[in-house]
Enzyme design. Structure first.
Site, PDB file in Angstrom:
ATOM      1  N   HIS A  67     120.587  -2.511  16.842  1.00  7.88           N
ATOM      2  CA  HIS A  67     120.062  -2.641  18.191  1.00  7.88           C
ATOM      3  C   HIS A  67     120.524  -1.661  19.019  1.00  7.88           C
ATOM      4  CE1 HIS A  67     124.164  -3.950  18.400  1.00  7.88           C
ATOM      5  NE2 HIS A  67     124.095  -3.824  19.719  1.00  7.88           N
ATOM      6  N   HIS A  82     119.880   1.349  23.953  1.00  7.88           N
ATOM      7  CA  HIS A  82     120.231   0.043  23.762  1.00  7.88           C
ATOM      8  C   HIS A  82     118.862  -0.696  23.787  1.00  7.88           C
ATOM      9  CE1 HIS A  82     122.169  -3.870  23.670  1.00  7.88           C
ATOM     10  NE2 HIS A  82     123.172  -3.388  23.588  1.00  7.88           N
TER      11      HIS A  82
END
Length: 160
Positions: A67, A82
């Site tokens: 992620h 992110h």
């Protein structure tokens, strides 16, 4: 160090960091930047939700998670991409990692593939911060919130 330009890691709409639904990002606690709301977030489930996530600049990958990716660029500038908010809780579901810690990458190189429909189905935000986490004297936003960007389009300039 010369100026460093950071490109969009994925296609979407530029959003102010202050509008990210996570206090750590919204208050720039870990560093200045912007977020991108993936354009595929509006697409129905299926192929339209799968996005290539690219390196915002050349550098060395310091840490790769499904992620999120942290890299070190020229002059010791640290950059974090992110993908979504609280997506760590997905345990990697919806993400395909194509690189590893320590890899040298070039700007625009595909790092990950992300199926945003998995995060959306879990009720998570897909707003994706691009943050300068270390180095550089000043960070300038090169586009206004609401601007539609393609991968690699200039988003931030970091000066020494």
């Amino acid at each position: 160090m010369a100026d460093l330009t950071l490109g969009a890691p994925l296609p979407g709409v530029v959003t102010a960091l202050a509008d990210v639904p996570d206090e750590v990002f919204a208050t720039a606690m870990i560093g200045p930047g912007v977020a991108v709301r993936p354009s595929a977030a509006d697409a129905p489930a299926g192929a339209a939700g799968r996005l290539d996530v690219v390196a915002p600049c050349a550098g060395t990958l310091v840490k790769v998670h499904p992620h999120a990716v942290a890299l070190e660029a020229a002059g010791g500038v640290g950059v974090l991409v992110h993908l979504g908010i609280d997506t760590v809780g997905l345990g990697g579901e919806g993400f395909e990692v194509l690189v590893a810690d320590g890899d040298a990458v070039v700007a625009g190189q595909t790092l990950l593939r992300w199926d945003t429909t998995v995060a959306l189905a879990a009720g998570l935000s897909v707003l994706s911060p691009l943050v300068v986490i270390q180095g550089g004297d000043e960070v300038f936003t090169l586009v206004e919130p609401g601007t539609v960007v393609a991968p690699g389009d200039p988003l931030l300039r970091v000066t020494a």
